[in-house]
Design an enzyme around this catalytic site. Structure first.
Site, PDB file in Angstrom:
ATOM      1  N   PRO A  64       3.575  -5.995   2.444  1.00 13.64           N
ATOM      2  CA  PRO A  64       4.656  -6.605   1.667  1.00 13.64           C
ATOM      3  C   PRO A  64       4.362  -6.644   0.264  1.00 13.64           C
ATOM      4  O   PRO A  64       3.011  -6.236  -0.298  1.00 13.64           O
ATOM      5  CB  PRO A  64       3.882  -7.857   2.316  1.00 13.64           C
ATOM      6  CG  PRO A  64       2.775  -8.180   3.239  1.00 13.64           C
ATOM      7  CD  PRO A  64       3.300  -6.307   3.431  1.00 13.64           C
TER       8      PRO A  64
ATOM      9  N   HIS B  74      -6.024   0.452  -0.922  1.00  8.21           N
ATOM     10  CA  HIS B  74      -5.642  -0.837  -2.207  1.00  8.21           C
ATOM     11  C   HIS B  74      -5.846  -0.588  -3.887  1.00  8.21           C
ATOM     12  O   HIS B  74      -7.170   0.464  -3.998  1.00  8.21           O
ATOM     13  CB  HIS B  74      -6.747  -2.279  -1.886  1.00  8.21           C
ATOM     14  CG  HIS B  74      -6.632  -2.422  -0.611  1.00  8.21           C
ATOM     15  ND1 HIS B  74      -5.720  -3.446   0.082  1.00  8.21           N
ATOM     16  CD2 HIS B  74      -8.158  -2.580   0.279  1.00  8.21           C
ATOM     17  CE1 HIS B  74      -6.163  -3.256   1.246  1.00  8.21           C
ATOM     18  NE2 HIS B  74      -7.070  -3.434   1.099  1.00  8.21           N
TER      19      HIS B  74
HETATM   20  C1  DQA Z   1      -3.749  -5.388  -2.995  1.00  6.14           C
HETATM   21  C2  DQA Z   1      -4.398  -5.871  -2.492  1.00  6.14           C
HETATM   22  C3  DQA Z   1      -4.896  -7.286  -1.476  1.00  6.14           C
HETATM   23  O1  DQA Z   1      -4.954  -8.511  -1.968  1.00  6.14           O
HETATM   24  C4  DQA Z   1      -2.654  -7.228  -2.124  1.00  6.14           C
HETATM   25  O2  DQA Z   1      -2.492  -8.884  -1.387  1.00  6.14           O
HETATM   26  C5  DQA Z   1      -1.444  -6.763  -2.576  1.00  6.14           C
HETATM   27  C6  DQA Z   1      -2.115  -5.562  -2.887  1.00  6.14           C
HETATM   28  C7  DQA Z   1      -3.969  -3.869  -3.230  1.00  6.14           C
HETATM   29  O3  DQA Z   1      -3.474  -3.239  -3.486  1.00  6.14           O
HETATM   30  O4  DQA Z   1      -4.766  -3.624  -4.759  1.00  6.14           O
HETATM   31  O5  DQA Z   1      -1.060  -6.913  -1.906  1.00  6.14           O
HETATM   32  O6  DQA Z   1      -3.270  -4.242  -1.432  1.00  6.14           O
END
Ligand code: DQA
Length: 140
Positions: free
Chosen positions: A9, A97
């Site tokens: 998302p 991430h």
């Molecule tokens: C994320 C880190 C998550 O905590 C956050 O909710 C995201 C993006 C990242 O790519 O750094 O939507 O996954």
């Protein structure tokens, strides 16, 4: 070599979403450069804001692809269903991430997917996706 990239998302808003954290490039722009760089890799790309759709895509690609690069975004911290889906499929998954989730709010340190994944890359920006691809290309 078939590699699936799956984004959770709000990652459809990359480029405009909190650029200080996530950069100013859209994922579509990044994907074009990745495809150019690795012409022998057959990439599929799927993004959804809906948890069940992400589970469905993991099941769809999880038995015939060579690798899955997954950024479950906020569902990382909440979704038992996505963790279970990763455990249920055969294709190895690397969790990516863009931001360093360990240097942010406490709740972002919890992941329901990490333990089911081959490994995790966090905090290296969009380059994390490429590094996951490089791992799959060199995996046994
Ligand atoms: C994320 C880190 C998550 O905590 C956050 O909710 C995201 C993006 C990242 O790519 O750094 O939507 O996954």
């Amino acid at each position: 070599m078939k590699i699936a990239i799956i984004n959770g998302p709000n990652l459809n808003l990359l480029g405009t979403r909190e650029p200080d954290l996530y950069g100013s490039q859209t994922f579509e722009q990044y994907l074009v450069s990745l495809e150019r760089q690795y012409p022998n890799v057959n990439f599929s790309y799927f993004q959804s804001n809906i948890e069940g759709e992400l589970v469905g895509e993991l099941q769809r690609v999880g038995f015939d692809h060579d690798g899955i690069v997954l950024n479950p975004a906020a569902y990382t911290h909440t979704s038992v269903a996505i963790g279970d889906a990763i455990a249920a499929i055969r294709t190895p998954v690397i969790e990516v991430h863009i931001s360093n989730v360990h240097a942010r709010e406490e709740f972002r340190r919890i992941s329901h997917v990490s333990a089911k994944c081959k490994g995790t890359i966090a905090g290296l920006g969009l380059r994390g996706y490429e590094l996951a691809v490089v791992f799959f290309l060199n995996a046994d």
